[in-house]
Write an enzyme that holds these catalytic residues in place. Structure first.
Site, PDB file in Angstrom:
ATOM      1  N   GLN A  19     -32.005  21.208   1.442  1.00 46.26           N
ATOM      2  CA  GLN A  19     -33.156  21.900   2.054  1.00 46.26           C
ATOM      3  C   GLN A  19     -32.693  23.121   2.848  1.00 46.26           C
ATOM      4  O   GLN A  19     -33.309  24.188   2.779  1.00 46.26           O
ATOM      5  CB  GLN A  19     -33.901  20.907   2.977  1.00 46.26           C
ATOM      6  CG  GLN A  19     -35.287  21.353   3.369  1.00 46.26           C
ATOM      7  CD  GLN A  19     -36.252  21.381   2.185  1.00 46.26           C
ATOM      8  OE1 GLN A  19     -36.000  20.763   1.159  1.00 46.26           O
ATOM      9  NE2 GLN A  19     -37.328  22.123   2.313  1.00 46.26           N
ATOM     10  N   GLY A  36     -33.510  27.599  -2.063  1.00 42.69           N
ATOM     11  CA  GLY A  36     -33.410  27.664  -3.531  1.00 42.69           C
ATOM     12  C   GLY A  36     -31.974  27.555  -4.011  1.00 42.69           C
ATOM     13  O   GLY A  36     -31.698  26.961  -5.066  1.00 42.69           O
ATOM     14  N   GLU A  64     -21.489  -1.747  -5.415  1.00 43.26           N
ATOM     15  CA  GLU A  64     -20.886  -2.651  -4.411  1.00 43.26           C
ATOM     16  C   GLU A  64     -21.979  -3.274  -3.531  1.00 43.26           C
ATOM     17  O   GLU A  64     -21.786  -3.516  -2.345  1.00 43.26           O
ATOM     18  CB  GLU A  64     -19.773  -1.951  -3.623  1.00 43.26           C
ATOM     19  CG  GLU A  64     -18.667  -1.467  -4.575  1.00 43.26           C
ATOM     20  CD  GLU A  64     -17.293  -1.308  -3.977  1.00 43.26           C
ATOM     21  OE1 GLU A  64     -17.027  -1.845  -2.900  1.00 43.26           O
ATOM     22  OE2 GLU A  64     -16.464  -0.639  -4.624  1.00 43.26           O
ATOM     23  N   THR A 113     -26.503  -3.236  -3.599  1.00 40.83           N
ATOM     24  CA  THR A 113     -27.582  -2.290  -3.266  1.00 40.83           C
ATOM     25  C   THR A 113     -27.940  -2.405  -1.783  1.00 40.83           C
ATOM     26  O   THR A 113     -27.571  -3.388  -1.111  1.00 40.83           O
ATOM     27  CB  THR A 113     -28.850  -2.637  -4.078  1.00 40.83           C
ATOM     28  OG1 THR A 113     -29.225  -3.981  -3.745  1.00 40.83           O
ATOM     29  CG2 THR A 113     -28.619  -2.527  -5.581  1.00 40.83           C
ATOM     30  N   GLU A 142     -30.722  -3.221  -0.714  1.00 39.88           N
ATOM     31  CA  GLU A 142     -31.541  -4.440  -0.578  1.00 39.88           C
ATOM     32  C   GLU A 142     -30.626  -5.665  -0.395  1.00 39.88           C
ATOM     33  O   GLU A 142     -30.901  -6.544   0.429  1.00 39.88           O
ATOM     34  CB  GLU A 142     -32.429  -4.617  -1.827  1.00 39.88           C
ATOM     35  CG  GLU A 142     -33.549  -3.583  -1.946  1.00 39.88           C
ATOM     36  CD  GLU A 142     -33.084  -2.166  -2.255  1.00 39.88           C
ATOM     37  OE1 GLU A 142     -32.022  -1.994  -2.887  1.00 39.88           O
ATOM     38  OE2 GLU A 142     -33.774  -1.218  -1.854  1.00 39.88           O
TER      39      GLU A 142
HETATM   40  N1  COS Z   1     -16.770 -13.951   2.232  1.00 36.63           N
HETATM   41  C1  COS Z   1     -16.360 -15.197   1.849  1.00 36.63           C
HETATM   42  N2  COS Z   1     -17.164 -16.082   1.229  1.00 36.63           N
HETATM   43  C2  COS Z   1     -18.447 -15.723   1.010  1.00 36.63           C
HETATM   44  C3  COS Z   1     -18.946 -14.463   1.400  1.00 36.63           C
HETATM   45  C4  COS Z   1     -18.051 -13.564   2.032  1.00 36.63           C
HETATM   46  N3  COS Z   1     -18.450 -12.348   2.410  1.00 36.63           N
HETATM   47  N4  COS Z   1     -20.228 -14.370   1.021  1.00 36.63           N
HETATM   48  C5  COS Z   1     -20.551 -15.541   0.445  1.00 36.63           C
HETATM   49  N5  COS Z   1     -19.476 -16.342   0.449  1.00 36.63           N
HETATM   50  C6  COS Z   1     -19.398 -17.720  -0.071  1.00 36.63           C
HETATM   51  C7  COS Z   1     -20.422 -18.624   0.591  1.00 36.63           C
HETATM   52  O1  COS Z   1     -19.913 -19.140   1.809  1.00 36.63           O
HETATM   53  C8  COS Z   1     -20.578 -19.689  -0.455  1.00 36.63           C
HETATM   54  O2  COS Z   1     -19.473 -20.555  -0.400  1.00 36.63           O
HETATM   55  P1  COS Z   1     -19.627 -22.156  -0.612  1.00 36.63           P
HETATM   56  O3  COS Z   1     -19.822 -22.364  -2.062  1.00 36.63           O
HETATM   57  O4  COS Z   1     -18.347 -22.706  -0.102  1.00 36.63           O
HETATM   58  O5  COS Z   1     -20.828 -22.572   0.194  1.00 36.63           O
HETATM   59  C9  COS Z   1     -20.484 -18.927  -1.773  1.00 36.63           C
HETATM   60  O6  COS Z   1     -19.763 -17.720  -1.462  1.00 36.63           O
HETATM   61  C10 COS Z   1     -21.818 -18.572  -2.361  1.00 36.63           C
HETATM   62  O7  COS Z   1     -22.498 -17.768  -1.414  1.00 36.63           O
HETATM   63  P2  COS Z   1     -24.095 -17.600  -1.410  1.00 36.63           P
HETATM   64  O8  COS Z   1     -24.724 -18.960  -1.485  1.00 36.63           O
HETATM   65  O9  COS Z   1     -24.467 -16.718  -0.267  1.00 36.63           O
HETATM   66  O10 COS Z   1     -24.333 -16.863  -2.822  1.00 36.63           O
HETATM   67  P3  COS Z   1     -25.628 -16.232  -3.444  1.00 36.63           P
HETATM   68  O11 COS Z   1     -25.674 -16.580  -4.872  1.00 36.63           O
HETATM   69  O12 COS Z   1     -26.820 -16.569  -2.615  1.00 36.63           O
HETATM   70  O13 COS Z   1     -25.308 -14.657  -3.408  1.00 36.63           O
HETATM   71  C11 COS Z   1     -25.195 -12.419  -2.545  1.00 36.63           C
HETATM   72  C12 COS Z   1     -25.057 -13.942  -2.305  1.00 36.63           C
HETATM   73  C13 COS Z   1     -26.592 -12.027  -2.960  1.00 36.63           C
HETATM   74  C14 COS Z   1     -24.876 -11.831  -1.218  1.00 36.63           C
HETATM   75  C15 COS Z   1     -24.159 -11.973  -3.615  1.00 36.63           C
HETATM   76  O14 COS Z   1     -24.532 -12.406  -4.893  1.00 36.63           O
HETATM   77  C16 COS Z   1     -23.954 -10.458  -3.659  1.00 36.63           C
HETATM   78  O15 COS Z   1     -23.237  -9.905  -2.834  1.00 36.63           O
HETATM   79  N6  COS Z   1     -24.574  -9.783  -4.643  1.00 36.63           N
HETATM   80  C17 COS Z   1     -24.323  -8.369  -4.886  1.00 36.63           C
HETATM   81  C18 COS Z   1     -23.177  -8.224  -5.818  1.00 36.63           C
HETATM   82  C19 COS Z   1     -22.623  -6.852  -5.812  1.00 36.63           C
HETATM   83  O16 COS Z   1     -22.308  -6.282  -4.779  1.00 36.63           O
HETATM   84  N7  COS Z   1     -22.493  -6.298  -6.997  1.00 36.63           N
HETATM   85  C20 COS Z   1     -21.968  -4.989  -7.129  1.00 36.63           C
HETATM   86  C21 COS Z   1     -21.067  -4.924  -8.290  1.00 36.63           C
HETATM   87  S1  COS Z   1     -19.436  -5.228  -7.928  1.00 36.63           S
HETATM   88  S2  COS Z   1     -18.707  -3.413  -7.826  1.00 36.63           S
END
Ligand code: COS
Length: 383
Positions: free
Chosen positions: A337, A341, A364, A366, A368
């Site tokens: 901005q 232009g 890594e 979103t 959200e």
């Molecule tokens: N460090 C260590 N352990 C972790 C952790 C962290 N930051 N976050 C979660 N965990 C562990 C939890 O403690 C849990 O362990 P237990 O099985 O012993 O209970 C396990 O991992 C599962 O965690 P959770 O139940 O929170 O998993 P979800 O399926 O609910 O997913 C999110 C959590 C949504 C946060 C995860 O799927 C995520 O980060 N998604 C985005 C992925 C991403 O960034 N993709 C980008 C591409 S990679 S470049």
């Protein structure tokens, strides 16, 4: 680890000079050709940029998190595709082994990541598995002293040049969620590995992503990271905690570069008989950008220091990723901005950066997902 301020200062100054003198002048060519010249890649190897975070025992500099973000503030001052080339070896492509690998795995791979001889790449995302990362569909079936991997991975950074892939695959089909997932190191030359064509992207020209297809790829059991099944998702989350802080620092660096470009433009460009930097509405935009970038810098440094003290920083890393990547989007918008232009014309770097920074709110995790991580951790801590 660099323990004294003088050595750290020299490293940061050296990288700042390299960015200013070698990378910034090559930005336009990179945008045009989508290719980082080999002479620059060699310079990156020579100054150790591929091994910033690899422990010293394996040939890297072993930077602490604070030192790493200080470096990333500097690397952010130029087109992000340059950083992307060294990004996987310093982050998602090597960190699984650094954190959870066996000694043999560390010795085998880390020294070659540190020199840049080998490029490591991280395979978590799939066509149907993005934010819901625990639902990995790629499978790894035990067969004697091997695992057989089948599946497709998507948007894999540096896949076209990777020598190894860290692959998240389901070893236990009975467990649908996180605990059924394991991490493997897969040699890119293994039979059955195919890298798809490079993705055509909105920005970050010169940083290459592609699909990676695994078709009955036989991987020795010794390549299971840490030698333990069911740990792959946890490893990924630890890798992403660090990666999210790194991306936040890069976002701060880019914001600072954009503010600098916008300020210089505003001081030169004359309208209504004076430089536009003297018009209050331009000043407001500059001031808002400066304030937000400074806030993000402080957040990133604070979280990095906490991580170095051994504290759990999943919440802080997500706060930083959320704020810094949204912040750089707003700064890029204002920088365009302020340029008026001219900001829409490719001759000015802000046009490119505006497209480049859009990715930071997506990969890594979103924005959200960051909000979900923050709020869930708040509830957990208060329960
Ligand atoms: N460090 C260590 N352990 C972790 C952790 C962290 N930051 N976050 C979660 N965990 C562990 C939890 O403690 C849990 O362990 P237990 O099985 O012993 O209970 C396990 O991992 C599962 O965690 P959770 O139940 O929170 O998993 P979800 O399926 O609910 O997913 C999110 C959590 C949504 C946060 C995860 O799927 C995520 O980060 N998604 C985005 C992925 C991403 O960034 N993709 C980008 C591409 S990679 S470049």
């Amino acid at each position: 680890m660099i323990r004294d301020q003088e050595t750290l200062g020299q490293l940061i100054d050296g990288i700042a000079r390299f960015v200013r003198e070698r990378l910034v002048p090559a930005e336009a060519e990179l945008a045009e050709t989508y290719n980082i010249p080999e002479s620059i890649v060699q310079d990156m190897r020579d100054i150790g940029l591929f091994g910033l975070t690899i422990p010293e025992a394996y040939g890297g500099l072993g930077l602490t998190m604070e030192e790493e973000v200080l470096v990333a503030f500097e690397l952010g001052q130029t087109s992000p595709a340059f950083r992307s080339l060294i990004g996987t070896n310093n982050g998602i492509g090597s960190a699984s082994i650094v954190f959870d690998g066996t000694e043999a795995q560390k010795q085998r791979y880390l020294p070659r990541y540190a020199t840049g001889e080998l490029i490591g790449s991280f395979c978590l995302t799939e066509p149907d598995v993005g934010s819901d990362a625990a639902s990995v569909k790629t499978t790894a079936k035990k067969d004697g002293d091997h695992y057989v991997i089948n599946g497709t991975k998507r948007f894999i950074t540096n896949a076209p040049i990777a020598g190894t892939f860290t692959v998240m695959a389901r070893t236990n089909p009975e467990i649908k969620g996180a605990r059924g997932v394991s991490a493997f190191i897969v040699d890119a030359t293994s039979s059955g590995v195919t890298v798809g064509p490079k993705d055509k992207k909105m920005g970050q020209a010169g940083s290459h992503t592609a699909d990676v297809i695994f078709d009955d790829v036989r991987v020795p059991a010794e390549n299971l990271i840490g030698g333990k099944e069911g740990e792959g998702f946890i490893t990924s989350m630890k890798v992403l905690d660090r990666g999210r802080l790194h991306i936040s620092a890069v976002s701060v660096g880019i914001a600072e570069r954009l503010i600098d470009d916008a300020l210089r433009f505003a001081m030169e460009r004359q309208q209504f008989g004076k430089p536009i930097a003297e018009h209050q509405m331009i000043q407001a935009m500059l001031a808002d950008c400066k304030t937000e970038a400074y806030a993000a810098r402080c957040m990133v440094l604070d979280a990095a220091r906490k991580k170095d003290l051994g504290q759990q920083v999943a919440t802080e890393a997500s706060c930083c990723k959320l704020f810094a990547t949204e912040m750089v989007g707003r700064v890029a918008d204002k920088a365009v901005q302020i340029h008026g232009g001219s900001g829409y014309i490719a001759e000015y770097a802000v046009e490119r950066f505006y497209r480049d920074v859009r990715l930071f709110r997506l990969y890594e995790g979103t924005s959200e997902i960051q909000r979900i991580v923050i709020a869930r951790n708040m509830v957990k801590a208060a329960s």
